[in-house]
Enzyme design. Sequence first.
Site, PDB file in Angstrom:
ATOM      1  N   LYS A 186       0.868  -1.186   0.000  1.00 55.86           N
ATOM      2  CA  LYS A 186       0.000   0.000   0.000  1.00 55.86           C
ATOM      3  C   LYS A 186       0.908   1.240   0.000  1.00 55.86           C
ATOM      4  O   LYS A 186       1.731   1.407   0.876  1.00 55.86           O
ATOM      5  CB  LYS A 186      -0.910  -0.022   1.236  1.00 55.86           C
ATOM      6  CG  LYS A 186      -2.040   0.959   1.155  1.00 55.86           C
ATOM      7  CD  LYS A 186      -3.152   0.645   2.160  1.00 55.86           C
ATOM      8  CE  LYS A 186      -4.300   1.631   1.947  1.00 55.86           C
ATOM      9  NZ  LYS A 186      -5.462   1.320   2.824  1.00 55.86           N
ATOM     10  N   GLU A 197     -19.426  -4.593  10.406  1.00 57.22           N
ATOM     11  CA  GLU A 197     -20.372  -3.771  11.160  1.00 57.22           C
ATOM     12  C   GLU A 197     -21.452  -4.612  11.817  1.00 57.22           C
ATOM     13  O   GLU A 197     -21.885  -4.321  12.938  1.00 57.22           O
ATOM     14  CB  GLU A 197     -21.004  -2.732  10.232  1.00 57.22           C
ATOM     15  CG  GLU A 197     -20.057  -1.603   9.812  1.00 57.22           C
ATOM     16  CD  GLU A 197     -19.158  -1.976   8.663  1.00 57.22           C
ATOM     17  OE1 GLU A 197     -19.297  -3.084   8.114  1.00 57.22           O
ATOM     18  OE2 GLU A 197     -18.290  -1.144   8.309  1.00 57.22           O
ATOM     19  N   ARG A 241     -25.161  -1.350   7.520  1.00 55.21           N
ATOM     20  CA  ARG A 241     -24.755  -2.757   7.475  1.00 55.21           C
ATOM     21  C   ARG A 241     -25.158  -3.494   8.749  1.00 55.21           C
ATOM     22  O   ARG A 241     -25.298  -4.715   8.734  1.00 55.21           O
ATOM     23  CB  ARG A 241     -23.227  -2.884   7.293  1.00 55.21           C
ATOM     24  CG  ARG A 241     -22.724  -2.698   5.873  1.00 55.21           C
ATOM     25  CD  ARG A 241     -22.891  -3.972   5.077  1.00 55.21           C
ATOM     26  NE  ARG A 241     -22.579  -3.800   3.670  1.00 55.21           N
ATOM     27  CZ  ARG A 241     -21.359  -3.966   3.145  1.00 55.21           C
ATOM     28  NH1 ARG A 241     -20.327  -4.264   3.931  1.00 55.21           N
ATOM     29  NH2 ARG A 241     -21.160  -3.810   1.837  1.00 55.21           N
TER      30      ARG A 241
HETATM   31  C1  TPP Z   1     -18.870  -1.489   4.760  1.00 48.44           C
HETATM   32  C2  TPP Z   1     -17.671  -0.562   4.806  1.00 48.44           C
HETATM   33  N1  TPP Z   1     -17.075  -0.334   5.988  1.00 48.44           N
HETATM   34  C3  TPP Z   1     -16.006   0.488   6.052  1.00 48.44           C
HETATM   35  C4  TPP Z   1     -15.529   1.105   4.920  1.00 48.44           C
HETATM   36  C5  TPP Z   1     -14.385   2.099   5.006  1.00 48.44           C
HETATM   37  N2  TPP Z   1     -13.197   1.609   4.300  1.00 48.44           N
HETATM   38  C6  TPP Z   1     -12.877   2.036   3.101  1.00 48.44           C
HETATM   39  S1  TPP Z   1     -11.494   1.369   2.517  1.00 48.44           S
HETATM   40  C7  TPP Z   1     -11.287   0.455   3.939  1.00 48.44           C
HETATM   41  C8  TPP Z   1     -10.132  -0.461   4.098  1.00 48.44           C
HETATM   42  C9  TPP Z   1     -10.122  -1.443   2.968  1.00 48.44           C
HETATM   43  O1  TPP Z   1      -8.998  -2.280   3.104  1.00 48.44           O
HETATM   44  P1  TPP Z   1      -8.608  -3.191   1.878  1.00 48.44           P
HETATM   45  O2  TPP Z   1      -9.822  -3.851   1.346  1.00 48.44           O
HETATM   46  O3  TPP Z   1      -7.497  -4.048   2.327  1.00 48.44           O
HETATM   47  O4  TPP Z   1      -8.144  -2.169   0.749  1.00 48.44           O
HETATM   48  P2  TPP Z   1      -6.775  -1.318   0.714  1.00 48.44           P
HETATM   49  O5  TPP Z   1      -7.140   0.069   1.185  1.00 48.44           O
HETATM   50  O6  TPP Z   1      -5.777  -2.001   1.573  1.00 48.44           O
HETATM   51  O7  TPP Z   1      -6.367  -1.316  -0.729  1.00 48.44           O
HETATM   52  C10 TPP Z   1     -12.314   0.706   4.821  1.00 48.44           C
HETATM   53  C11 TPP Z   1     -12.431   0.105   6.157  1.00 48.44           C
HETATM   54  C12 TPP Z   1     -16.198   0.833   3.712  1.00 48.44           C
HETATM   55  N3  TPP Z   1     -15.816   1.430   2.547  1.00 48.44           N
HETATM   56  N4  TPP Z   1     -17.251  -0.002   3.673  1.00 48.44           N
END
Ligand code: TPP
Length: 631
Positions: A282, A368, A396
């Site tokens: 990342k 959630e 959610r």
């Molecule tokens: C249901 C939900 N909860 C929380 C989020 C907030 N959120 C956006 S990106 C993220 C982290 C995602 O991690 P990953 O899938 O590993 O993607 P990366 O950023 O590492 O590429 C979160 C928690 C969301 N978009 N949707």
Amino acid sequence: MPTTPYPLLQTVNNPADLRRLPRTELKALATELRSFVIDSVAQTGGHLSSNLGTVELTIALHRVFNTPHDRLVWDVGHQTYPHKILTGRRDRMSTLRQLGGLSGFPQRAESEYDTFGTAHSSTSISAALGMALAARSKGEDRHAVAIIGDGAMTAGMAFEALNNAGVEDCKLLVVLNDNDMSISPPVGALNRYLAQLMSGQFYAKAKNVGKNVLKNAPPLLELAKRLEQQAKGMVVPATLFEKFGFNYIGPIDGHDLDSLIPTLENIKSLPGPQFLHVVTKKGQGYKQAEADPIAYHGPGKFDPSVGLVKPATPPKPTFTQVFGDWLCDMAAQDQRLVGITPAMREGSGMVEFHRRFPERYYDVGIAEQHAVTFAAGLACEGLKPVVAIYSTFLQRGYDQMIHDVALQNLPVVFALDRAGLVGADGATHAGAYDIPFIRCIPNMALACPADERECRQLLSTAFAQNQPVAVRYPRGAGAGIAPLQSLDPLPFGKGEIRRQCSHTATDNGPRIAILAFGTLLYPALQAAQALDATVVNMRWAKPLDIELLLQVAAEHDLLVTLEEGAVAGGAGSAVLEALAAAKVQRPVLQLGLPDVFIEHGDPAKLLALQGLDAQGIEQAVRMHFQLPHHP
Ligand SMILES: Cc1ncc(C[n+]2csc(CCOP(=O)(O)OP(=O)(O)O)c2C)c(N)n1
Ligand SMILES: CC(=O)[C@@H](O)[C@H](O)COP(=O)(O)O
Ligand SMILES: [Mg+2]
């Protein structure tokens, strides 16, 4: 627009152009694409570190698959800037997340290459499976590819989809983009498992297997057999994903086009559901983001030659910071307090709480539903859980709030951040519905603080109750009314008259009262000056302060309700219901968010466009009640 020349990138206006490029030019393309992403996000703000992690993966996917005929579904979709740039939107990246500009997430209406709208995480496998089975049922030769991060993989919905997909013979590929990060560091047993896959002999050997086997790219079935044999030779148990019925391949280097492209080409013709585990970093390629992927997850504008810098003057405290401070202060006072976040530690203001109270801090991952019922379990045992959750993400955990918390009347506090319009993230993240969807639940209470001071006070009120209470507050800063140091609560379910109209008899025109719920109190006060209206700070959407409402109704001719939430079923509807129950008839104008999705843009501009700034409120009142315009 970034000025750095992008000679190769300029020639790629769609994936067909990309597929025509000589293979030897793809690495140069990746370099230009990464540089463009950095320069562009530095000028607009947006999501950065996750986008830097998908540069090579995006090139490889559009190179190997016949997009848009083959479907790519990006989970969350915050990592799709390279995808947008390569699919004809390079020249519009300067409009990213601005009114009328590109969305920060995939949107079907924006491009045929955006096959599914995402933003809430963990939907990609379900959607891609739907597309794959639709193709099968229609006899279409089409691949569906879900690209999901290790963070998004922690949500239950992802496993619901794996469970369903694993028994279906269809052209589904799941690409797990494993960068060992969510927004915060990842949590939970799945992360530990993925780490085992990457750190154990399996990865080392698999990496060699990947290299060796791919060197001469043997015929596909031969590859499958050899992978199988070599995998068996490693005496490594089947992976979790194979247990789900997928053919697991990887982990491979997600930044190495020489691995990605032949692997994807080989996978394309393998039968049944496929699972490719890629390892990425990342923030890859921008050292500041590599060093601090959290800070660069969603930065504002910055100078790429310098990186993010602390503002000279500290910005006004946000509601999030007010919550974080309150959480620490209340935790210090009451040992029963535990804090829960579904993977939004930074966004919810819980970094300090985590540091000071690590044993009372729970990051449950992007989960959630689990977060809410987990809180209910904690409350059953006499603890006082505070669930910090964005209004939009609470959607959610809605059944869990009803079935596990409210029905059992458990004392859980829901700190609902990002209530109302959020701005750059747009419609998928708007906290527009929590008033309607919470006030209809028995035992639930919902507080709407007007400013930072009331936010702290009403959090204390909520925490003191022996029932579930939600407190909703917007993204960013408010009127700037500094919180008091104390943890003293405000009275439960009580509002206040904040401004009294100056004329009493109706001969000077109708007596108007504006009933404000939350932070729109302040534009209401401005509008009230011009209207000479009374302004009531209602503070609670549930329970309504009925006594105050009926007193105000008795003393005024026209009522206006005002909320930064959906009008349909909102606080204004609660007022109508209460007046009807009391058989009090008054004309009521309900102001709030209309029955449409409101796209991304500057939050203040979006509110003004909805007529929810002072001028808009005044105009709406005059128009609706046919009052003479201000002399
Ligand atoms: C249901 C939900 N909860 C929380 C989020 C907030 N959120 C956006 S990106 C993220 C982290 C995602 O991690 P990953 O899938 O590993 O993607 P990366 O950023 O590492 O590429 C979160 C928690 C969301 N978009 N949707
Ligand atoms: C992609 C995603 O869902 C999060 O990164 C979200 O964009 C964070 O929103 P805030 O910027 O309001 O914390
Ligand atoms: Mg990740």
